[in-house]
Design a protein around this motif. Structure first.
Motif, short mmCIF file in Angstrom:
data_model
loop_
_atom_site.label_atom_id
_atom_site.label_comp_id
_atom_site.label_asym_id
_atom_site.label_seq_id
_atom_site.Cartn_x
_atom_site.Cartn_y
_atom_site.Cartn_z
N ALA A 75 0.83 -1.21 0.00
CA ALA A 75 0.00 0.00 0.00
C ALA A 75 0.86 1.26 0.00
CB ALA A 75 -0.93 0.00 1.20
N LYS A 76 2.08 1.14 0.53
CA LYS A 76 3.00 2.28 0.58
C LYS A 76 4.10 2.18 -0.46
CE LYS A 76 2.30 3.24 5.51
NZ LYS A 76 2.97 3.40 6.84
N ASN A 77 4.05 1.14 -1.29
CA ASN A 77 5.08 0.94 -2.33
C ASN A 77 6.49 0.95 -1.74
OD1 ASN A 77 2.99 0.89 -4.13
ND2 ASN A 77 3.45 2.86 -5.08
N THR A 78 6.65 0.28 -0.62
CA THR A 78 7.92 0.34 0.09
C THR A 78 8.33 -1.05 0.57
OG1 THR A 78 7.44 2.60 0.82
CG2 THR A 78 9.16 1.41 2.01
N VAL A 79 9.62 -1.32 0.47
CA VAL A 79 10.20 -2.53 1.05
C VAL A 79 11.21 -2.09 2.11
CG1 VAL A 79 11.99 -2.71 -0.72
CG2 VAL A 79 11.31 -4.73 0.55
N TYR A 80 11.30 -2.87 3.17
CA TYR A 80 12.14 -2.53 4.31
C TYR A 80 13.17 -3.62 4.57
CZ TYR A 80 8.08 0.46 5.18
OH TYR A 80 7.06 1.36 5.05
N LEU A 81 14.26 -3.21 5.20
CA LEU A 81 15.24 -4.17 5.71
C LEU A 81 15.59 -3.75 7.13
CD1 LEU A 81 16.94 -6.67 4.95
CD2 LEU A 81 18.82 -5.08 4.48
N GLN A 82 15.07 -4.49 8.09
CA GLN A 82 15.40 -4.25 9.49
C GLN A 82 16.67 -5.01 9.80
OE1 GLN A 82 13.84 -2.30 11.93
NE2 GLN A 82 15.65 -2.84 13.14
N MET A 83 17.69 -4.29 10.26
CA MET A 83 18.99 -4.89 10.53
C MET A 83 19.31 -4.75 12.01
SD MET A 83 21.09 -3.57 7.18
CE MET A 83 21.11 -1.87 7.72
N ASN A 84 19.41 -5.86 12.69
CA ASN A 84 19.72 -5.88 14.12
C ASN A 84 21.07 -6.54 14.36
OD1 ASN A 84 17.15 -4.78 14.63
ND2 ASN A 84 16.22 -6.81 14.80
N ASN A 85 21.62 -6.27 15.54
CA ASN A 85 22.91 -6.86 15.92
C ASN A 85 23.94 -6.68 14.80
OD1 ASN A 85 24.80 -8.22 17.44
ND2 ASN A 85 24.10 -10.25 16.80
N LEU A 86 24.07 -5.46 14.36
CA LEU A 86 24.97 -5.19 13.24
C LEU A 86 26.42 -5.41 13.63
CD1 LEU A 86 23.10 -2.12 11.81
CD2 LEU A 86 23.78 -4.11 10.47
N LYS A 87 27.19 -5.83 12.64
CA LYS A 87 28.60 -6.11 12.83
C LYS A 87 29.43 -5.27 11.87
CE LYS A 87 27.35 -10.93 13.76
NZ LYS A 87 27.57 -12.36 13.38
N PRO A 88 30.69 -5.01 12.18
CA PRO A 88 31.52 -4.24 11.24
C PRO A 88 31.56 -4.84 9.84
CG PRO A 88 32.58 -4.33 13.38
CD PRO A 88 31.38 -5.22 13.47
N VAL A 89 31.46 -6.16 9.72
CA VAL A 89 31.49 -6.78 8.39
C VAL A 89 30.23 -6.48 7.58
CG1 VAL A 89 33.01 -8.66 9.05
CG2 VAL A 89 30.53 -8.95 9.27
N ASP A 90 29.21 -5.92 8.22
CA ASP A 90 28.00 -5.51 7.49
C ASP A 90 28.18 -4.16 6.80
OD1 ASP A 90 26.13 -6.85 10.24
OD2 ASP A 90 26.44 -7.79 8.26
N THR A 91 29.29 -3.50 7.01
CA THR A 91 29.55 -2.21 6.39
C THR A 91 29.60 -2.36 4.87
OG1 THR A 91 30.73 -1.33 8.29
CG2 THR A 91 31.22 -0.33 6.14
N ASP A 92 28.72 -1.63 4.17
CA ASP A 92 28.60 -1.75 2.72
C ASP A 92 27.63 -0.68 2.22
OD1 ASP A 92 28.93 -5.33 2.34
OD2 ASP A 92 30.18 -3.75 1.46
N VAL A 93 27.54 -0.57 0.91
CA VAL A 93 26.45 0.17 0.29
C VAL A 93 25.32 -0.82 0.02
CG1 VAL A 93 25.69 1.51 -1.70
CG2 VAL A 93 27.96 1.90 -0.74
#
Length: 124
Positions: A75-93
């Motif tokens: 309905a909002k034309n939106t997709v989400y990505l909830q990211m928890n417990n982030l780690k330095p290796v998750d650093t990216d574009v």
């Protein structure tokens, strides 16, 4: 044609959380399987997560399963990505992508449209 715009990236400490959003415009959003990918400079694009057109099916890379959650609001034309417990290796574009009338796929070549990306930086 569909246009995708990501938001929500930023700098966070290890263990923290971020929620990325990808707003779509153009054609009917519910026609598209959506995916999130990430890429560091000089590296290949890496699959993160994907969700079917109705949201009934999801698929995650092993490296993020249990920490990240993909969802969509047609309905909002939106997709989400909830990211928890982030780690330095998750650093990216992080970029979102749309696949027209196709099954969930982890292969970037199966996606037709891409956003510009949003930077996520996780400090240790």
């Amino acid at each position: 044609q569909v246009q995708l715009v990501e938001s929500g990236g930023g700098l966070v400490q290890a263990g923290g959380s971020l929620r990325l959003s990808c707003a779509a415009s153009g054609r009917t959003f519910s026609d598209y399987t959506m995916g999130w990918f990430r890429q560091a400079p000089g590296k290949e694009r890496e699959f993160v997560a994907a969700i079917s057109w109705c949201g009934g099916s999801t698929y995650y890379a092993a490296s993020v399963k249990g920490r990240f959650t993909i969802s969509r609001d047609n309905a909002k034309n939106t997709v989400y990505l909830q990211m928890n417990n982030l780690k330095p290796v998750d650093t990216d574009v992080y970029s979102c992508a749309a696949r027209n009338r196709g099954d969930i796929s982890a292969s970037p070549i199966m996606y037709n449209y891409w956003g510009q990306g949003t930077q996520v930086t996780v400090s240790s």
